[in-house]
Design a protein around this motif. Structure first.
Motif, PDB file in Angstrom:
ATOM      1  N   HIS A   1       0.832  -1.210   0.000  1.00 13.59           N
ATOM      2  CA  HIS A   1       0.000   0.000   0.000  1.00 13.59           C
ATOM      3  C   HIS A   1       0.865   1.257   0.000  1.00 13.59           C
ATOM      4  N   THR A   2       1.845   1.321   0.895  1.00 14.47           N
ATOM      5  CA  THR A   2       2.689   2.500   0.994  1.00 14.47           C
ATOM      6  C   THR A   2       3.624   2.608  -0.197  1.00 14.47           C
ATOM      7  N   LEU A   3       4.138   1.474  -0.667  1.00 18.73           N
ATOM      8  CA  LEU A   3       4.999   1.486  -1.851  1.00 18.73           C
ATOM      9  C   LEU A   3       4.228   1.972  -3.073  1.00 18.73           C
ATOM     10  N   ASP A   4       2.999   1.510  -3.225  1.00 17.18           N
ATOM     11  CA  ASP A   4       2.184   1.972  -4.352  1.00 17.18           C
ATOM     12  C   ASP A   4       1.978   3.476  -4.276  1.00 17.18           C
TER      13      ASP A   4
ATOM     14  N   SER B   1      -2.327   0.417 -13.522  1.00 18.25           N
ATOM     15  CA  SER B   1      -1.566   1.319 -12.658  1.00 18.25           C
ATOM     16  C   SER B   1      -0.976   0.597 -11.454  1.00 18.25           C
ATOM     17  N   ALA B   2      -1.434  -0.638 -11.186  1.00 12.21           N
ATOM     18  CA  ALA B   2      -0.913  -1.411 -10.059  1.00 12.21           C
ATOM     19  C   ALA B   2       0.289  -2.265 -10.440  1.00 12.21           C
ATOM     20  N   LEU B   3       0.622  -2.316 -11.726  1.00 14.54           N
ATOM     21  CA  LEU B   3       1.751  -3.145 -12.151  1.00 14.54           C
ATOM     22  C   LEU B   3       3.111  -2.589 -11.693  1.00 14.54           C
ATOM     23  N   PRO B   4       3.351  -1.259 -11.712  1.00 17.05           N
ATOM     24  CA  PRO B   4       4.676  -0.769 -11.310  1.00 17.05           C
ATOM     25  C   PRO B   4       5.095  -1.189  -9.898  1.00 17.05           C
ATOM     26  N   VAL B   5       4.160  -1.199  -8.946  1.00 16.29           N
ATOM     27  CA  VAL B   5       4.560  -1.567  -7.587  1.00 16.29           C
ATOM     28  C   VAL B   5       4.943  -3.045  -7.518  1.00 16.29           C
ATOM     29  N   GLN B   6       4.267  -3.889  -8.293  1.00 20.16           N
ATOM     30  CA  GLN B   6       4.647  -5.303  -8.288  1.00 20.16           C
ATOM     31  C   GLN B   6       5.979  -5.504  -9.000  1.00 20.16           C
TER      32      GLN B   6
END
Length: 320
Positions: free
Chosen positions: A168-171, A301-306
């Protein structure tokens, strides 16, 4: 979810029904929501009036569940993480986009009022050019948390503190700073619990915008502390502590403060957080469906954090 209760009470949404492979979970859902339950997912997807599906299954089940939802033409919000791996997440994104289905991810920290205010300030150039950024997630998870079968295992969760807690925080950090170009990491599994995933991580980061930063993430820090993001730019600095934002100007005077010291779920009770951002995330998805646009918290938009999480752990693995 209290957010759904609010949306039902306002008439913005209605819970049509639920499905779970487990009969016990279906019974619990029916008792909690007073809504119909379906023994088969296909029957739920065929229910009249269903527009949006919340996918709350373990991460490794997200892709197959989403495939069935997408084939039925249903929009969906997937619980974080998007999937166990970047490759499976990319496959899910491709399926949704090819079918024209709106797909969001439950990364609600972006919707905290203080986070929105900081994003707005950065877009307006209030911080100037970002030079340095850090994320500190020093949480605690007790024995009761890890007593749930499979909790903390690669087989069930696909990862430890990064994929399950700190994501959550990394995203949010990436949402504010943009993607990371390089990452060097260290990770270990503490002797505090019988898990096979990391629960202590440190990393150095270089962002594509040229800034550098650090990551400190763990679930072994008793009793659990508020997560913290700090960003320093050429004009000013920002400190975001859970739901409280401080903006420090170049004049060295008192900072501008937004938000409060509300709990962030970093202690032994992972549910000790404000449900307002969840409500905002779901509402924004409903707006996106009605207006025929992608949600701001889209699956893509959730792919960069993974990608960042995989990069940090891969580098940590090379270091041994």
């Amino acid at each position: 979810m209290l957010a759904l209760r609010d949306l039902e009470a306002s008439g913005r949404a209605a819970v049509i029904g639920g499905h779970a492979p487990s009969a016990a979970r279906r019974e619990a859902f029916a008792a909690r929501w007073g809504a119909k339950v379906f023994a088969e997912q296909a029957a739920l997807l065929a229910a009249p009036g269903l527009d949006l599906v919340l996918v709350l299954a373990p991460p490794g089940a997200h892709l197959p569940v989403a495939q069935e939802c997408i084939a039925a033409g249903k929009h969906l919000i997937v619980e974080k993480p998007l999937e166990l791996t970047v490759a499976r997440g990319e496959a899910l994104v491709a399926l949704a986009e090819a079918a024209g289905v709106r797909c969001g991810v439950c990364l609600q920290h972006r919707f905290r009022p203080a986070s929105l205010r900081l994003k707005e300030a950065m877009l307006a150039g209030a911080l100037g050019q970002p030079l340095s950024a850090s994320a500190s997630i020093r949480w605690w998870r007790d024995d009761a948390y890890f007593a749930q079968p499979g909790r903390g295992s690669m087989a069930r969760d696909g990862g430890g503190v990064l994929l399950t807690q700190a994501i959550h925080t990394l995203d949010l950090l990436l949402h504010l700073m943009g993607p990371v170009r390089d990452a060097a990491g260290f990770a270990l599994t503490s002797p505090l619990r019988a898990i096979d995933t990391e629960d202590v991580v440190a990393a150095a980061l270089r962002f594509e915008n040229g800034a550098i930063g650090v990551l400190d993430a763990t679930s072994v820090a008793r009793p659990g502390f508020a997560e913290r993001i700090e960003i320093a730019g050429t004009r000013s600095s920002a400190v975001l502590t859970a739901q409280r934002l401080e903006l420090h100007g170049i004049d060295g005077g008192a900072p501008a403060v937004f938000g409060d010291d509300g709990a962030g779920g970093g202690g032994a009770d992972p549910m000790a957080f404000d449900h307002g951002p969840h409500r905002a995330l779901i509402t924004e998805m409903l707006d996106a469906i009605e207006n025929g646009r992608a949600p701001s918290c889209s699956a893509r938009s959730a792919l960069p954090v993974q990608r960042l999480i995989e990069a940090v752990l891969a580098d940590a693995g090379r270091r041994g």
